[in-house]
Design an enzyme around this catalytic site. Structure first.
Site, short mmCIF file in Angstrom:
data_model
loop_
_atom_site.label_atom_id
_atom_site.label_comp_id
_atom_site.label_asym_id
_atom_site.label_seq_id
_atom_site.Cartn_x
_atom_site.Cartn_y
_atom_site.Cartn_z
N GLU A 430 42.48 69.81 51.11
CA GLU A 430 41.74 69.92 52.37
C GLU A 430 41.94 71.31 52.94
OE1 GLU A 430 43.95 67.86 55.18
OE2 GLU A 430 42.62 68.20 56.86
N ASP A 503 46.70 67.16 54.47
CA ASP A 503 47.79 67.30 55.43
C ASP A 503 48.32 65.93 55.84
OD1 ASP A 503 46.45 70.21 57.15
OD2 ASP A 503 47.67 69.94 55.35
N ASP A 505 48.86 65.16 58.76
CA ASP A 505 48.50 64.85 60.16
C ASP A 505 47.32 63.87 60.19
OD1 ASP A 505 46.61 67.96 60.54
OD2 ASP A 505 46.30 66.15 59.35
N ASP A 507 44.15 64.24 60.90
CA ASP A 507 42.95 64.71 60.18
C ASP A 507 43.10 64.48 58.68
OD1 ASP A 507 41.43 67.57 61.89
OD2 ASP A 507 41.15 65.39 61.96
#
Ligand code: 28F
Length: 732
Positions: A430, A503, A505, A507
């Site tokens: 990503e 990631d 996180d 997202d």
């Protein structure tokens, strides 16, 4: 990921007597000695109770995970016979529990639920258990017999009276010298027990977990059988037809074959086919599925043409016929033949024709009697056909432009030099910065990088033409190399490891879920083959005395800080006795859990201390807190010791002690790591920790995708609410 391939060749398999054979090569009998094999033990025992239910003698099955980690299955069937076995001169119960494949047989009157890998019987569970205790209520008496690793340790004896009660209770503790798995998983057992209750209408399966911190309890009972299963799978989807149910039986070459199907069309664009043979989930499909598909396609087509709803020239495919279809096919076959990689593909040729015959007859009648529903279904099918045609046209046109034809690969792909797909890996990364580090740090020979910009399309709600219009999706399809839909060919895969590296996180989690939804819905064979992996980049970088360590998860950091915090640190119980390392760890973990639960309750506006004081307060959070406070009593402490600050300061002191001289850095994204760090921690096969995505819990995954990615808000909120309690980060 260690691929331990164990090769058995016929020559060196010694024919070992019964139990020893199983203990010597457990994987041959229960598939593997990991999590799947561990849970397979439960299914073997439960299958015997289901057999008793299929024979009409059992209506209630209890499954309990006990506090000591052992598991109990109990039924109210006739009870395993305890009389002397005429041939073996031992009690029948001992024969059933110690001789391989003893127990139910196919005499045409009933179908032992197991077959293939599943037919090994409870004697294997016995051989692979540290101990097993069996209690039978029969003939007014309670009989008991005990084993260890398959050998009798307590002879069959009468231990009490039971009036006219009958039934069998088996408690076993798996042998941890054989299994790498250490505990039963609530969710895993729930999925299978729920499935068994759907497949065996009327049976009640009561499941309880008395071991874990959080008490779980569920009862599965579906009078509607597989029709309720269809409704369960379609929760949160808009129906286009009622749930349609057919069943029938035909004489086969080995006895009567029974078939039951339940299906419903919804406004979804996906197809969900769950097929079973003798209650075994035939994940790889087989002749019962091909029979159903053939009958569905030919009968709807014939009806459509006769009623001028379909023109001969509409070249509608089977795939178009199944867009938006959820179907359960459950057949009972004496002597089933299981094929395929994981022995979950039904091979009996005659079943194709039997299922097709039953479905074709009854579907024709249904369509004739329900013209309005027939029309809606056929309109949906025609839309699917047009969309597929449009997608094909789009592909053709872009192919002509040379952007996506089989030869030229998308510009963004940083390919590897090795050509043998079995040795190569494709990292879906990503964002460009991470893509950059991944490209620089990778092993160029075997590792390809495809940076994905922006959000991958949510295919759960997008029809095929929109899916293919998404640039990211098209790039991935080309890079992977297997084509798509009708042109799909797994043998053309350009990599045998496709690694989703996003990631940690929110997202990243969203992109990861979208990619998994895409693979699960549109390229399921990639997952079935075990080609799809999730990279696990470290969450933290911990530095102490110039030594750097990478920590994968919050849980690992908690554990590390606890270890450091307790290093030469004295912890006492309420009476002032110094606790040993294990007990100290247990107490501090408990304090961190109590703190996390209180935090969760306060985030919801509750005062935890007041809630605890009020006996009548209910709810997941406060019952969890009660459990945790109760566990404190094991150390002599009470809720008061927590709320008056004594224990809170103990927790704080351990934290401070653990963090001395420590610097902790939390990575916000892959892009923060330099190329070498990213390679060494996340890509280097010698050091990385990758998770392989399996179809095993496809049912749970499908439901999760449907609930999380579907349109309706309410089911999603409930799903997240139900799971919020389990997602608590304990921090030290
Ligand atoms: C918790 C696990 O294993 N239940 C079982 C029965 C009942 C019979 C049976 C089982 C006959 C002789 C092969 C009783 N009465 N639950 C269980 N319930 N096995 S296992 O018989 C075994 C066969 O050996 C049973 C009359 N017929 C069958």
């Amino acid at each position: 990921m260690s691929e331990n391939v164990s090769n058995y060749n016929a020559e060196n398999i010694q024919v070992l007597e019964g139990m020893e054979a199983v203990r010597k090569r457990p994987a041959m009998y229960i598939g593997d000695t990991g999590e799947r094999g561990y849970h397979h033990l439960v299914y073997e025992v439960v299958d015997n109770s289901i057999d008793e239910a299929l024979a009409g003698y059992c209506s209630l099955i209890d499954v309990i995970i006990n506090p000591d980690g052992s598991l109990t299955v109990q039924d109210n069937g006739r009870g395993i016979p305890v009389d002397m076995h005429p041939v073996q001169h031992r009690p029948a119960i001992e024969v059933v529990l110690t001789v391989l494949h003893a127990g139910g047989k196919f005499d045409g009157s009933n179908y032992k639920v197991s077959g293939g890998l599943h037919g090994v019987g409870v004697s294997c569970v016995n051989a692979l258990s540290d101990w097993m205790k069996v209690e039978v209520k029969r003939g007014g008496k309670i009989h008991e017999i005990e084993f260890s690793r398959g050998h009798v340790t307590k002879e069959l004896s009468v231990i009490g009276e039971c009036g006219d009660e009958t039934g069998t209770k088996v408690t076993f503790f798996p042998d941890h010298t054989i299994f790498t798995c250490r505990a039963f998983k609530w969710e895993t057992l729930c999925n299978r027990l729920r499935e068994l209750a759907f497949l065996n209408k009327g049976v009640t399966i009561h499941f309880r977990d008395d071991e874990g911190e959080t008490h779980h309890e569920e009862t599965f009972h579906y009078e509607g059988g597989i029709d309720e299963f269809t409704e369960y799978l379609n929760a949160n989807k808009k129906p286009l037809s009622p749930v349609i149910h057919f069943e029938g039986e035909r004489e086969g070459t080995t006895g009567m074959v029974q078939a039951e199907v339940s299906f419903q069309y919804t406004d979804s664009y996906t197809t969900l086919e769950q097929t079973y043979c003798n209650n075994i989930h035939t994940i790889e499909g087989g002749t019962h599925l091909t029979g159903f598909r053939r009958a569905l396609t030919s009968t709807i087509n014939k009806y459509g043409v006769e009623n001028k709803l379909i023109k001969e020239k509409d070249n509608i495919t089977g795939e178009d016929m199944r867009e938006g279809l959820t179907v359960i096919v459950s057949v009972k076959v004496p002597q089933p033949q299981f094929e395929g990689q994981t022995k979950t593909k039904l091979g009996n040729g005659e079943v194709d024709g039997i299922v097709a015959g039953i479905v074709a007859d009854k579907l024709k009648t249904f369509l004739d009697e329900n013209p309005a529903v027939a029309k809606i279904i056929i309109e949906k099918i025609q839309l699917a056909c047009r969309a597929r045609e449009a997608a094909r046209a789009a592909r053709e046109s872009t192919r002509r432009k040379g952007v996506m034809d089989g030869l030229s690969l998308p510009g963004k792909l940083r390919d590897c030099s090795e050509r043998d797909p079995a040795k190569t890996e494709l990292f879906l990364v990503e964002g460009d910065s991470a893509g950059g580090s991944a490209q620089t740090g990778r092993d160029r020979a075997t590792q390809a990088i495809l940076p994905l910009r922006g959000k991958v399309l949510n295919v759960e709600k997008a029809r095929i033409d929109r899916v293919l219009a998404n640039q990211e999706i098209r790039t991935m399809i080309t890079a992977i190399g297997c084509g798509f839909a009708e042109e799909w060919d797994i043998s053309k895969a350009r990599y045998h490891k496709i690694v989703i590296m996003t990631d940690a996180d929110v997202d990243g989690a969203h992109i990861r879920t979208l990619l998994l939804t895409f693979f699960f819905r549109k390229m399921p064979e990639l997952i079935e083959k075990g080609y799809v992996y999730l990279a696990q980049p470290p969450l933290y970088k911990v530095e102490r005395k110039k030594k750097i360590e990478y920590i994968l998860t919050d849980g690992d950091l908690t554990s590390k800080l606890l270890t450091l915090g307790l290093d030469d640190f004295e912890v006492k119980d309420k009476a002032g006795n110094v606790l040993d390392a294990g007990k100290a760890r247990e107490l501090l973990t408990l304090l961190a859990e109590i703190e996390a639960t209180i935090k969760l309750l306060e985030e919801r506006g509750f005062n935890a201390e007041a809630l605890l004081a009020d006996e009548t307060s209910q709810g997941g959070g406060v019952s969890m807190l009660r459990k945790e406070i109760k566990s404190l009593e094991g150390f002599g402490y009470s809720a008061g010791d927590y709320f008056d600050g004594t224990l809170k300061s103990l927790l704080e002191n351990v934290r401070v002690h653990g963090k001395q001289g420590l610097s902790i850095y939390r990575f916000k994204g892959l892009g923060e790591m330099d190329a070498e760090e990213l390679y060494d921690t996340t890509m280097n096969p010698a050091k990385r920790h990758m998770l392989r995505v399996t179809m095993e819990d496809a049912l749970a995954a499908d439901r999760m995708f449907t609930l999380l990615m579907g349109d309706e808000v309410e089911p999603r909120r409930k799903f997240i609410e139900d799971n919020a309690l389990n997602v608590r980060n304990l921090d030290f």
